[in-house]
Design an enzyme around this catalytic site. Sequence first.
Site, PDB file in Angstrom:
ATOM      1  CG  ASN A  13      -1.729   1.251   1.377  1.00  0.00           C
ATOM      2  OD1 ASN A  13      -1.893   2.013   0.435  1.00  0.00           O
ATOM      3  ND2 ASN A  13      -2.257   1.483   2.566  1.00  0.00           N
ATOM      4  CD1 TRP A  14       3.532   1.281  -2.886  1.00  0.00           C
ATOM      5  CD2 TRP A  14       3.759   2.689  -4.618  1.00  0.00           C
ATOM      6  NE1 TRP A  14       4.444   0.722  -3.736  1.00  0.00           N
ATOM      7  CE2 TRP A  14       4.604   1.572  -4.823  1.00  0.00           C
ATOM      8  CE3 TRP A  14       3.729   3.695  -5.569  1.00  0.00           C
ATOM      9  CZ2 TRP A  14       5.413   1.443  -5.952  1.00  0.00           C
ATOM     10  CZ3 TRP A  14       4.530   3.570  -6.701  1.00  0.00           C
ATOM     11  CH2 TRP A  14       5.362   2.462  -6.888  1.00  0.00           C
ATOM     12  CE  LYS A  15       0.025   3.261   4.877  1.00  0.00           C
ATOM     13  NZ  LYS A  15       0.289   3.428   6.322  1.00  0.00           N
ATOM     14  CG  HIS A 100      -5.537   1.657   5.573  1.00  0.00           C
ATOM     15  ND1 HIS A 100      -5.018   2.596   6.442  1.00  0.00           N
ATOM     16  CD2 HIS A 100      -4.546   0.754   5.360  1.00  0.00           C
ATOM     17  CE1 HIS A 100      -3.766   2.283   6.725  1.00  0.00           C
ATOM     18  NE2 HIS A 100      -3.454   1.168   6.080  1.00  0.00           N
ATOM     19  CD  GLU A 102      -2.591   5.447   6.953  1.00  0.00           C
ATOM     20  OE1 GLU A 102      -1.510   5.170   7.484  1.00  0.00           O
ATOM     21  OE2 GLU A 102      -2.767   5.464   5.712  1.00  0.00           O
ATOM     22  CD  GLU A 170      -2.874  -2.324   7.659  1.00  0.00           C
ATOM     23  OE1 GLU A 170      -1.763  -2.349   7.104  1.00  0.00           O
ATOM     24  OE2 GLU A 170      -3.689  -1.406   7.492  1.00  0.00           O
ATOM     25  N   GLY A 176       3.460   2.011  10.866  1.00  0.00           N
ATOM     26  CA  GLY A 176       4.463   3.040  10.686  1.00  0.00           C
ATOM     27  C   GLY A 176       5.221   3.434  11.939  1.00  0.00           C
ATOM     28  CB  SER A 215       5.951  -2.039  11.970  1.00  0.00           C
ATOM     29  OG  SER A 215       5.559  -0.711  12.272  1.00  0.00           O
ATOM     30  N   GLY A 237       5.079   1.380   4.273  1.00  0.00           N
ATOM     31  CA  GLY A 237       6.277   2.077   3.837  1.00  0.00           C
ATOM     32  C   GLY A 237       7.300   1.209   3.135  1.00  0.00           C
TER      33      GLY A 237
END
Length: 253
Positions: A13-15, A100, A102, A170, A176, A215, A237
């Site tokens: 997932n590149w966000k 997600h 976020e 998650e 992160g 992570s 990431g």
Amino acid sequence: MSKSGRRPLIAGNWKMNGLRSSVPVVEAIRDGLSPELTSRIDVLVCPPSTLISSCVAAVYGSAIAIGGQNLHAKASGAFTGSISAEMLADLGATYVIVGHSERRAYHHETDDGVHAKALGARRAGLCGIICVGETQEEREEGRTLDIVRAQLAIGVPKGAKASDTVIAYEPVWAIGTGLTPTPADIAEVHASLREMLGQLIGAEAAKVRILYGGSVKPGNARELMAVENVDGALVGGASLVASDFLGIAAAYA
């Protein structure tokens, strides 16, 4: 294929990261995957929507799938700035991330909204990756299983199948941060999610993949992917660096 009979999935997932100059990262992932590895696992990259078409072209003919990071539940309409599942499919995407943490935190998405989006993904022939997870406060209160089971119970549509649904656990506090739950903690949550899926969709639950995210790195991937009921990873990431993402996929080498 894993010992469970479920084919592992490593998803990136590149966000909100990546420009046209980032497409070579996907090309490097494509070139770094051996046929032996892709015969055993599925690999997915979810770039921002602006790069989906370019990434689809970059991986054409390879084993890599491209997905979206979000969608609107409706197929079309006066929803300025939104993108539908049909639009993602039209670009060549085959997966889409749904709910997600976020999106839940910053855009106030609800479990009911996640359910609607999962139905939208299915409508367009996409596989929805439905995300669940608890905050640090909820974990400290001992509510982890209650939270993730409730999110799952509402988010997963009736009649969900392994072909159109993936679950991703998650823990919000691990995304992160460099922190990860213990393998025992992850095993407990994934077992509970599997049991809850059984209540929701019956025997099909044994076929649905449950990913771990939070992570995940090359250094811990092999240990995490060996946990019971973990069928791959949703990587943040580390998926932006080809060598790191390939190192995580190599947990299944």
